[in-house]
Design a protein around this motif. Sequence first.
Motif, PDB file in Angstrom:
ATOM      1  N   TRP A   6     105.963  43.509  35.057  1.00 16.60           N
ATOM      2  CA  TRP A   6     105.791  44.941  35.530  1.00 16.60           C
ATOM      3  C   TRP A   6     107.274  46.139  34.345  1.00 16.60           C
ATOM      4  O   TRP A   6     108.584  44.474  34.460  1.00 16.60           O
ATOM      5  CB  TRP A   6     105.501  45.589  36.301  1.00 16.60           C
ATOM      6  CG  TRP A   6     106.718  45.212  37.492  1.00 16.60           C
ATOM      7  CD1 TRP A   6     108.108  45.716  37.953  1.00 16.60           C
ATOM      8  CD2 TRP A   6     106.844  44.306  38.001  1.00 16.60           C
ATOM      9  NE1 TRP A   6     108.809  44.848  38.960  1.00 16.60           N
ATOM     10  CE2 TRP A   6     107.955  43.779  38.883  1.00 16.60           C
ATOM     11  CE3 TRP A   6     105.510  42.641  38.036  1.00 16.60           C
ATOM     12  CZ2 TRP A   6     108.364  42.741  39.974  1.00 16.60           C
ATOM     13  CZ3 TRP A   6     106.245  41.495  39.323  1.00 16.60           C
ATOM     14  CH2 TRP A   6     107.594  41.405  39.311  1.00 16.60           C
ATOM     15  N   GLY A   7     107.113  46.352  34.290  1.00 17.79           N
ATOM     16  CA  GLY A   7     107.841  47.574  33.145  1.00 17.79           C
ATOM     17  C   GLY A   7     108.813  47.221  32.540  1.00 17.79           C
ATOM     18  O   GLY A   7     110.313  46.950  31.790  1.00 17.79           O
ATOM     19  N   ASP A  60      97.118  38.461  39.050  1.00 20.73           N
ATOM     20  CA  ASP A  60      98.464  39.665  38.242  1.00 20.73           C
ATOM     21  C   ASP A  60      99.556  39.692  39.260  1.00 20.73           C
ATOM     22  O   ASP A  60      99.226  40.501  40.208  1.00 20.73           O
ATOM     23  CB  ASP A  60      97.622  40.987  37.661  1.00 20.73           C
ATOM     24  CG  ASP A  60      98.279  41.828  37.492  1.00 20.73           C
ATOM     25  OD1 ASP A  60      99.596  41.654  37.199  1.00 20.73           O
ATOM     26  OD2 ASP A  60      97.353  42.181  35.941  1.00 20.73           O
ATOM     27  N   ARG A  65     101.087  41.833  38.938  1.00 24.25           N
ATOM     28  CA  ARG A  65     101.288  42.901  39.375  1.00 24.25           C
ATOM     29  C   ARG A  65     100.965  43.827  40.641  1.00 24.25           C
ATOM     30  O   ARG A  65     100.268  44.700  40.825  1.00 24.25           O
ATOM     31  CB  ARG A  65     100.956  44.207  38.517  1.00 24.25           C
ATOM     32  CG  ARG A  65     101.531  43.953  37.126  1.00 24.25           C
ATOM     33  CD  ARG A  65     101.743  44.624  35.501  1.00 24.25           C
ATOM     34  NE  ARG A  65     100.315  44.285  35.328  1.00 24.25           N
ATOM     35  CZ  ARG A  65     100.137  44.639  34.643  1.00 24.25           C
ATOM     36  NH1 ARG A  65     100.585  45.525  33.351  1.00 24.25           N
ATOM     37  NH2 ARG A  65      98.812  43.506  34.269  1.00 24.25           N
ATOM     38  N   THR A 107      96.202  48.899  43.795  1.00 27.61           N
ATOM     39  CA  THR A 107      96.655  48.842  42.814  1.00 27.61           C
ATOM     40  C   THR A 107      97.703  49.866  41.805  1.00 27.61           C
ATOM     41  O   THR A 107      97.587  49.813  41.205  1.00 27.61           O
ATOM     42  CB  THR A 107      95.496  48.926  41.358  1.00 27.61           C
ATOM     43  OG1 THR A 107      94.795  50.094  41.797  1.00 27.61           O
ATOM     44  CG2 THR A 107      94.477  48.021  41.930  1.00 27.61           C
ATOM     45  N   ARG A 118     101.666  49.361  41.671  1.00 27.43           N
ATOM     46  CA  ARG A 118     102.213  48.967  40.731  1.00 27.43           C
ATOM     47  C   ARG A 118     101.377  48.644  39.092  1.00 27.43           C
ATOM     48  O   ARG A 118     101.636  48.329  38.099  1.00 27.43           O
ATOM     49  CB  ARG A 118     103.306  47.495  41.062  1.00 27.43           C
ATOM     50  CG  ARG A 118     103.770  47.106  40.106  1.00 27.43           C
ATOM     51  CD  ARG A 118     104.579  45.877  40.731  1.00 27.43           C
ATOM     52  NE  ARG A 118     105.667  46.595  41.506  1.00 27.43           N
ATOM     53  CZ  ARG A 118     106.410  45.636  42.103  1.00 27.43           C
ATOM     54  NH1 ARG A 118     105.960  44.345  41.814  1.00 27.43           N
ATOM     55  NH2 ARG A 118     108.034  46.191  42.551  1.00 27.43           N
ATOM     56  N   LEU A 119     100.279  48.161  39.405  1.00 27.83           N
ATOM     57  CA  LEU A 119      99.509  48.123  38.534  1.00 27.83           C
ATOM     58  C   LEU A 119      99.053  48.786  37.433  1.00 27.83           C
ATOM     59  O   LEU A 119      99.386  48.773  36.233  1.00 27.83           O
ATOM     60  CB  LEU A 119      98.238  46.856  38.776  1.00 27.83           C
ATOM     61  CG  LEU A 119      97.670  45.902  37.886  1.00 27.83           C
ATOM     62  CD1 LEU A 119      96.772  44.826  38.214  1.00 27.83           C
ATOM     63  CD2 LEU A 119      96.573  47.033  37.170  1.00 27.83           C
ATOM     64  N   HIS A 122     100.289  51.722  37.706  1.00 28.69           N
ATOM     65  CA  HIS A 122     101.021  52.626  37.119  1.00 28.69           C
ATOM     66  C   HIS A 122     101.557  52.123  35.736  1.00 28.69           C
ATOM     67  O   HIS A 122     102.306  52.225  34.722  1.00 28.69           O
ATOM     68  CB  HIS A 122     102.192  52.455  38.067  1.00 28.69           C
ATOM     69  CG  HIS A 122     103.575  53.240  37.488  1.00 28.69           C
ATOM     70  ND1 HIS A 122     104.851  52.694  36.416  1.00 28.69           N
ATOM     71  CD2 HIS A 122     103.738  54.642  37.999  1.00 28.69           C
ATOM     72  CE1 HIS A 122     105.342  53.240  36.789  1.00 28.69           C
ATOM     73  NE2 HIS A 122     105.100  54.697  36.722  1.00 28.69           N
ATOM     74  N   ASP A 123     101.906  50.487  36.105  1.00 27.02           N
ATOM     75  CA  ASP A 123     102.008  49.627  34.696  1.00 27.02           C
ATOM     76  C   ASP A 123     101.424  50.163  33.039  1.00 27.02           C
ATOM     77  O   ASP A 123     101.715  50.318  32.585  1.00 27.02           O
ATOM     78  CB  ASP A 123     102.430  48.479  35.107  1.00 27.02           C
ATOM     79  CG  ASP A 123     103.449  48.012  33.685  1.00 27.02           C
ATOM     80  OD1 ASP A 123     104.586  47.964  33.672  1.00 27.02           O
ATOM     81  OD2 ASP A 123     102.992  46.821  33.212  1.00 27.02           O
ATOM     82  N   TRP A 139     102.248  53.051  31.660  1.00 29.30           N
ATOM     83  CA  TRP A 139     103.418  52.837  30.858  1.00 29.30           C
ATOM     84  C   TRP A 139     103.479  52.427  29.941  1.00 29.30           C
ATOM     85  O   TRP A 139     103.816  52.859  28.689  1.00 29.30           O
ATOM     86  CB  TRP A 139     104.710  52.182  32.038  1.00 29.30           C
ATOM     87  CG  TRP A 139     105.709  51.975  31.713  1.00 29.30           C
ATOM     88  CD1 TRP A 139     106.384  53.091  31.643  1.00 29.30           C
ATOM     89  CD2 TRP A 139     105.940  51.273  30.920  1.00 29.30           C
ATOM     90  NE1 TRP A 139     107.555  52.584  30.903  1.00 29.30           N
ATOM     91  CE2 TRP A 139     107.151  51.482  31.055  1.00 29.30           C
ATOM     92  CE3 TRP A 139     105.693  49.884  30.510  1.00 29.30           C
ATOM     93  CZ2 TRP A 139     108.120  50.130  30.150  1.00 29.30           C
ATOM     94  CZ3 TRP A 139     106.042  49.147  30.243  1.00 29.30           C
ATOM     95  CH2 TRP A 139     107.381  48.801  30.112  1.00 29.30           C
ATOM     96  N   ARG A 140     102.469  51.120  30.045  1.00 34.16           N
ATOM     97  CA  ARG A 140     102.402  50.746  28.800  1.00 34.16           C
ATOM     98  C   ARG A 140     102.046  51.114  27.246  1.00 34.16           C
ATOM     99  O   ARG A 140     101.781  51.275  25.978  1.00 34.16           O
ATOM    100  CB  ARG A 140     101.525  48.981  29.129  1.00 34.16           C
ATOM    101  CG  ARG A 140     102.252  48.025  29.502  1.00 34.16           C
ATOM    102  CD  ARG A 140     101.846  47.033  29.827  1.00 34.16           C
ATOM    103  NE  ARG A 140     102.422  46.566  31.004  1.00 34.16           N
ATOM    104  CZ  ARG A 140     103.120  45.453  30.321  1.00 34.16           C
ATOM    105  NH1 ARG A 140     103.568  45.467  29.428  1.00 34.16           N
ATOM    106  NH2 ARG A 140     103.804  45.245  31.697  1.00 34.16           N
TER     107      ARG A 140
END
Length: 813
Positions: A343-344, A385, A387, A556, A558-559, A561-562, A565-566
């Motif tokens: 992540w990130g 995953d 995340r 979900t 973190r997933l 958000h990530d 973000w991508r």
Amino acid sequence: MQRQARVIVVGGGCVGAGILYGLARRGWSDCVLLERSHIASGSTRLAGGFIPTYVRSDAASRLINRTIGIYKGLEAETGQAVGWHPCGQMRIARQPGRLDEYRSYMNVAEAIGAEARLLSAREALELWPLIESPEGILGALYHPGDGWVSPTDVTMALLKGARDRGARVQEQARVTGISARRGGGWTLATTAGEWLCEQLVLATGTYARDTGALLGLDLPCMPVVVQYWITDAVPELAARRRQGLPEMPIMRDEHFLGYMREEGDALLFGTYERPEDLQLFGRDGVPESFTGEPLQPDLDAHAWGMERAAGIIPAFARAGIRSNVRGPMQMTADGMPLVGPAWGRHGLWLAEGVPGGILWGGAIGEVLSEWIVEGGTSIDMNELDPRRFGAYATKEWVAAKAVELWGAHSDLILPGQELPAARPARTHPSYDRLAALGAVWGAANGWEVASWYAPAGMAAVDQPGYRDTPASRQVAAEALAVREGVGLVEASAATKLEVSGPGAAGWLDRVLATRLPAVGTVAAGYLLFENGGVRSAFAVHRLAEDLFTLVTGARTERLDHDVLWRLLPAEGGVSLRNVTMERGCFAVTGPRARELLAAIVDADLASAAFPPGAVRTLAVGLAEDVRLARTSSTGELGWELHHPIACQLHLLDRILAAGARHGLRLVGQRALNPLRLDKSYPAVGPDLNAGIGALEGGLGPLLALDKGPFPGRAALLRLQAAGPARRLATLMIATSGASVLGHEGVYRDGRLAGRITSGAFSPTFGADVALALLPADLAAPGTELAVPVLDALCAARVVADSPYDPQGLRLAL
Ligand SMILES: Cc1cc2nc3c(=O)[nH]c(=O)nc-3n(C[C@H](O)[C@H](O)[C@H](O)COP(=O)(O)OP(=O)(O)OC[C@H]3O[C@@H](n4cnc5c(N)ncnc54)[C@H](O)[C@@H]3O)c2cc1C
């Protein structure tokens, strides 16, 4: 000297080797594996080599099958033997609950691609005649295709296959620093000079947390120390050889909480350490003094199991101990590896925290290389995953969970059972109030969430099981309260992501497969994979022209958000903020929701003034900035009250006070499952994922294929032209005393036709309602099918979608 490669894999254990092999097989030969010491000098060299396929998951079961397929082919391909012993595996049941576990697994085995059989005690002893007596044995689960390999040989063979295709391996190259390069890619400082790469994969076994720390990542895994023993020669095994008898299967027995298999002329034996005997390794970092050599044996931790095993296996009792192997093995809170994007970070992949690296090595290599090379996977990776864990998974949390999970390895863990370690971690202000009202807590993404509520006189203690319990009856009563009256669901654990800025609307429109809602309304938003599979589902709240809140499930956070973000535009103009911790949510739902809310909300709630899908921001009593959204996932009239977390207690008290006059019932998360299934609402994860696409899932009418490009559009257009070959269909199943749990096979005239993706007992219909993935020609309403539930084969029938209120009249009340 500075050298470079397209991809660098750090770590020369079975997992890293599998990834290098996978990349090379896909034609990416400009890849290098860096190993701090020498190949297979980590946990891999210590492993017993077991390849057990026993897992109740479609994706995981198919992944493990891939491992076996790869290992089986390696010797012919590379000339390097891998020591594959296809001896099978047998698990002996001695408690009725364990037999239910195996029966329930048999309901799913064929559908998830596993070959398995239930054996009687007599059949079990025929396979494992060194057990003296059938006494106490209720049956056994047998996987004839399981076996074991030589871990070091497999690793060498994978690397040979990779090298033969041009990939490189460098030993004695310890990565000591990792920095992101401007414009993309990574610089690695190593003890053998500097390396540059475009993409970086971490597969550092026991060192995972240390490696993560080089990048500022707190990886949610922690090694536990495990061990096994090898006996002196066992004459009975030599006698079997002389008689030409086959190798006995790997055997696991609850009697001694452990396992045994043949190892040449001897037996390999281990037990699962109890939490009190279990030690963590490298909690604060792997000690510099650690060389990868086996650790000192801990006889005390296994003495109990050894005595028990000796009591039922005389040949074992007579044999002395030749050697011990003890060392660290990574563990995660759910026992599944961390495989996928970090992540990130762009261009950074994890294959860390792998508890069974021999079991997983081949599959991880294949699927992670697919992800890196193709940009996506053909198999659903949600369960692996990295995340799937959030920021709550701190070192202390993961340490407690690792001990708990491995310590419970041979315990009977029942469906829906919540394990107590490291809880409560995250609580909402309403926690104490709801606890006093009977909440029985579960955990989601670190949060405590009410699973169901025990009424006065009933202990607020969960009652998980394969069969119905008094708790299931409470869950059913809560669901009926929503159908007939009004329920309150504390839903604050839901993930809330705020998207804002001048580019917000344009960007979201390019990212989502659905149309954006008008200002002041909510609409469903789906984010797809390029292959047309479903990545995420959001309730998109449009609060202003350029201000949105995307609400989705707790797990979900973190997933999702990530993933968003991508996709953010390089030119800026869009801000993405996780506001999950700042805002809470209560859902008030049921035909009496309006009259209850009218008592506390200063707004006209009639449909003319507040139609379905509308959102209004207002004050409720002393609670400011409450976003009242007319939306519900139960199929009933309902509003969600999204509120600043600081106002939660006041708001709860208001709702409860008004609820006392309107028959309000507290409703936990479990009741939401049958309610959404009554409406055939699919859930991302079990019903919609990388392997079950938007068209198969019936999302067609919600998709905006005629707008500009969005991820997955091209694939959907292709699929739409051909028509999906499979479909999610709604089934009504005549169960009795036990319900489907997911993954069960669906049979037509005795032949496997599809599988259940999710299901539950529906009190609305007095039967199980389930979603099932079926061939399109069997998805028509009226098709008669059968579904196994424990030892019953239950009649099932396809029904039209949304068997409850198909016209949606209740939502429009
Ligand atoms: C006693 C025991 C029995 C087991 N039995 C089984 C079994 O039967 N089946 C099964 O599937 N699993 C088993 N396991 C678990 C299994 O051994 C591990 O899950 C597996 O080996 C992990 O493989 P890996 O490649 O992730 O890690 P490792 O094999 O530990 O490899 C990681 C490599 O990364 C290298 N490395 C670390 N940091 C750096 C760095 N900074 N720079 C360069 N290189 C680095 C290390 O030197 C190491 O060689 C067992 C484990 C133990 C201890």
